[in-house]
Motif scaffolding. Sequence first.
Motif, PDB file in Angstrom:
ATOM      1  N   ALA A 106      16.706  17.763  49.916  1.00  0.00           N
ATOM      2  CA  ALA A 106      17.224  16.435  50.277  1.00  0.00           C
ATOM      3  C   ALA A 106      18.466  16.095  49.458  1.00  0.00           C
ATOM      4  O   ALA A 106      18.625  16.528  48.319  1.00  0.00           O
ATOM      5  CB  ALA A 106      16.159  15.372  50.035  1.00  0.00           C
ATOM      6  N   TRP A 107      19.341  15.305  50.084  1.00  0.00           N
ATOM      7  CA  TRP A 107      20.536  14.779  49.427  1.00  0.00           C
ATOM      8  C   TRP A 107      20.347  13.294  49.217  1.00  0.00           C
ATOM      9  O   TRP A 107      19.715  12.618  50.037  1.00  0.00           O
ATOM     10  CB  TRP A 107      21.764  15.028  50.288  1.00  0.00           C
ATOM     11  N   ALA A 108      20.897  12.758  48.126  1.00  0.00           N
ATOM     12  CA  ALA A 108      20.766  11.336  47.832  1.00  0.00           C
ATOM     13  C   ALA A 108      22.059  10.807  47.234  1.00  0.00           C
ATOM     14  O   ALA A 108      22.808  11.544  46.600  1.00  0.00           O
ATOM     15  CB  ALA A 108      19.630  11.114  46.833  1.00  0.00           C
ATOM     16  N   THR A 109      22.292   9.532  47.448  1.00  0.00           N
ATOM     17  CA  THR A 109      23.385   8.849  46.769  1.00  0.00           C
ATOM     18  C   THR A 109      22.780   7.732  45.935  1.00  0.00           C
ATOM     19  O   THR A 109      21.719   7.193  46.255  1.00  0.00           O
ATOM     20  CB  THR A 109      24.412   8.267  47.757  1.00  0.00           C
ATOM     21  N   VAL A 110      23.465   7.409  44.853  1.00  0.00           N
ATOM     22  CA  VAL A 110      22.997   6.365  43.943  1.00  0.00           C
ATOM     23  C   VAL A 110      24.222   5.756  43.261  1.00  0.00           C
ATOM     24  O   VAL A 110      25.208   6.445  43.001  1.00  0.00           O
ATOM     25  CB  VAL A 110      22.005   6.954  42.906  1.00  0.00           C
ATOM     26  N   HIS A 111      24.160   4.470  43.002  1.00  0.00           N
ATOM     27  CA  HIS A 111      25.277   3.800  42.333  1.00  0.00           C
ATOM     28  C   HIS A 111      25.363   4.311  40.897  1.00  0.00           C
ATOM     29  O   HIS A 111      24.348   4.453  40.206  1.00  0.00           O
ATOM     30  CB  HIS A 111      25.085   2.283  42.354  1.00  0.00           C
ATOM     31  N   ALA A 112      26.553   4.591  40.438  1.00  0.00           N
ATOM     32  CA  ALA A 112      26.773   5.192  39.121  1.00  0.00           C
ATOM     33  C   ALA A 112      26.197   4.375  37.969  1.00  0.00           C
ATOM     34  O   ALA A 112      25.802   4.928  36.954  1.00  0.00           O
ATOM     35  CB  ALA A 112      28.266   5.406  38.898  1.00  0.00           C
ATOM     36  N   VAL A 144      18.334   3.580  35.906  1.00  0.00           N
ATOM     37  CA  VAL A 144      16.899   3.704  36.189  1.00  0.00           C
ATOM     38  C   VAL A 144      16.670   4.610  37.395  1.00  0.00           C
ATOM     39  O   VAL A 144      15.833   5.514  37.366  1.00  0.00           O
ATOM     40  CB  VAL A 144      16.261   2.312  36.406  1.00  0.00           C
ATOM     41  N   THR A 145      17.431   4.399  38.453  1.00  0.00           N
ATOM     42  CA  THR A 145      17.266   5.204  39.661  1.00  0.00           C
ATOM     43  C   THR A 145      17.735   6.636  39.431  1.00  0.00           C
ATOM     44  O   THR A 145      17.082   7.583  39.871  1.00  0.00           O
ATOM     45  CB  THR A 145      18.007   4.568  40.845  1.00  0.00           C
ATOM     46  N   ILE A 146      18.831   6.811  38.725  1.00  0.00           N
ATOM     47  CA  ILE A 146      19.316   8.161  38.405  1.00  0.00           C
ATOM     48  C   ILE A 146      18.254   8.918  37.610  1.00  0.00           C
ATOM     49  O   ILE A 146      17.964  10.082  37.881  1.00  0.00           O
ATOM     50  CB  ILE A 146      20.652   8.107  37.640  1.00  0.00           C
ATOM     51  N   SER A 147      17.650   8.252  36.648  1.00  0.00           N
ATOM     52  CA  SER A 147      16.609   8.864  35.838  1.00  0.00           C
ATOM     53  C   SER A 147      15.405   9.273  36.685  1.00  0.00           C
ATOM     54  O   SER A 147      14.855  10.365  36.524  1.00  0.00           O
ATOM     55  CB  SER A 147      16.177   7.893  34.733  1.00  0.00           C
ATOM     56  N   GLU A 148      14.986   8.403  37.591  1.00  0.00           N
ATOM     57  CA  GLU A 148      13.841   8.710  38.455  1.00  0.00           C
ATOM     58  C   GLU A 148      14.163   9.866  39.404  1.00  0.00           C
ATOM     59  O   GLU A 148      13.325  10.732  39.634  1.00  0.00           O
ATOM     60  CB  GLU A 148      13.435   7.471  39.241  1.00  0.00           C
ATOM     61  N   LEU A 149      15.375   9.892  39.942  1.00  0.00           N
ATOM     62  CA  LEU A 149      15.774  11.009  40.792  1.00  0.00           C
ATOM     63  C   LEU A 149      15.726  12.319  40.011  1.00  0.00           C
ATOM     64  O   LEU A 149      15.206  13.329  40.493  1.00  0.00           O
ATOM     65  CB  LEU A 149      17.173  10.771  41.364  1.00  0.00           C
ATOM     66  N   ALA A 150      16.259  12.317  38.802  1.00  0.00           N
ATOM     67  CA  ALA A 150      16.252  13.524  37.969  1.00  0.00           C
ATOM     68  C   ALA A 150      14.817  13.949  37.644  1.00  0.00           C
ATOM     69  O   ALA A 150      14.494  15.144  37.668  1.00  0.00           O
ATOM     70  CB  ALA A 150      17.047  13.280  36.691  1.00  0.00           C
ATOM     71  N   ARG A 151      13.973  12.984  37.362  1.00  0.00           N
ATOM     72  CA  ARG A 151      12.570  13.272  37.058  1.00  0.00           C
ATOM     73  C   ARG A 151      11.865  13.918  38.247  1.00  0.00           C
ATOM     74  O   ARG A 151      10.960  14.739  38.069  1.00  0.00           O
ATOM     75  CB  ARG A 151      11.860  11.974  36.669  1.00  0.00           C
ATOM     76  N   ARG A 152      12.314  13.591  39.441  1.00  0.00           N
ATOM     77  CA  ARG A 152      11.705  14.115  40.673  1.00  0.00           C
ATOM     78  C   ARG A 152      12.423  15.364  41.197  1.00  0.00           C
ATOM     79  O   ARG A 152      12.199  15.783  42.322  1.00  0.00           O
ATOM     80  CB  ARG A 152      11.705  13.044  41.760  1.00  0.00           C
ATOM     81  N   VAL A 188      25.484  16.353  41.753  1.00  0.00           N
ATOM     82  CA  VAL A 188      26.412  17.247  42.433  1.00  0.00           C
ATOM     83  C   VAL A 188      27.832  16.704  42.329  1.00  0.00           C
ATOM     84  O   VAL A 188      28.770  17.442  42.081  1.00  0.00           O
ATOM     85  CB  VAL A 188      26.010  17.421  43.916  1.00  0.00           C
ATOM     86  N   ASP A 189      27.973  15.397  42.507  1.00  0.00           N
ATOM     87  CA  ASP A 189      29.296  14.774  42.484  1.00  0.00           C
ATOM     88  C   ASP A 189      29.220  13.446  41.751  1.00  0.00           C
ATOM     89  O   ASP A 189      28.422  12.585  42.118  1.00  0.00           O
ATOM     90  CB  ASP A 189      29.789  14.559  43.911  1.00  0.00           C
ATOM     91  N   MET A 190      30.034  13.307  40.712  1.00  0.00           N
ATOM     92  CA  MET A 190      30.032  12.082  39.915  1.00  0.00           C
ATOM     93  C   MET A 190      31.365  11.353  40.025  1.00  0.00           C
ATOM     94  O   MET A 190      31.725  10.605  39.139  1.00  0.00           O
ATOM     95  CB  MET A 190      29.736  12.401  38.443  1.00  0.00           C
ATOM     96  N   SER A 191      32.068  11.549  41.104  1.00  0.00           N
ATOM     97  CA  SER A 191      33.350  10.863  41.273  1.00  0.00           C
ATOM     98  C   SER A 191      33.117   9.515  41.947  1.00  0.00           C
ATOM     99  O   SER A 191      32.307   9.404  42.859  1.00  0.00           O
ATOM    100  CB  SER A 191      34.315  11.715  42.100  1.00  0.00           C
ATOM    101  N   THR A 202      26.429  11.567  44.033  1.00  0.00           N
ATOM    102  CA  THR A 202      25.612  12.351  44.953  1.00  0.00           C
ATOM    103  C   THR A 202      24.699  13.257  44.165  1.00  0.00           C
ATOM    104  O   THR A 202      25.123  13.902  43.202  1.00  0.00           O
ATOM    105  CB  THR A 202      26.508  13.198  45.880  1.00  0.00           C
ATOM    106  N   MET A 203      23.442  13.302  44.585  1.00  0.00           N
ATOM    107  CA  MET A 203      22.456  14.160  43.939  1.00  0.00           C
ATOM    108  C   MET A 203      21.764  14.996  45.011  1.00  0.00           C
ATOM    109  O   MET A 203      21.702  14.607  46.176  1.00  0.00           O
ATOM    110  CB  MET A 203      21.441  13.320  43.161  1.00  0.00           C
ATOM    111  N   HIS A 204      21.228  16.152  44.594  1.00  0.00           N
ATOM    112  CA  HIS A 204      20.578  17.072  45.522  1.00  0.00           C
ATOM    113  C   HIS A 204      19.264  17.538  44.917  1.00  0.00           C
ATOM    114  O   HIS A 204      19.183  17.803  43.715  1.00  0.00           O
ATOM    115  CB  HIS A 204      21.497  18.273  45.782  1.00  0.00           C
TER     116      HIS A 204
END
Length: 55
Positions: free
Chosen positions: A19-25, A29-37, A42-45, A50-52
């Motif tokens: 799965a691909w996901a986007t999250v506000h920079a 909290v959400t970035i941490s939860e995505l990483a935990r899962r 992928v892209d931090m511009s 964008t996360m994968h």
Amino acid sequence: MQHFHAGNLHQIKDAPPGAWATVHASDAVTISELARRGFHLVDMSGEVWTMHRAG
């Protein structure tokens, strides 16, 4: 691609492999939860990152 935020954190665990996901920079909290899962950055511009999830 799904956009995740504080209002839909519970849906992260149901994201399928590959799965691909986007999250506000600024949403640490959400970035941490995505990483935990299993998502990785992928892209931090810009303001939306964008996360994968490995699949």
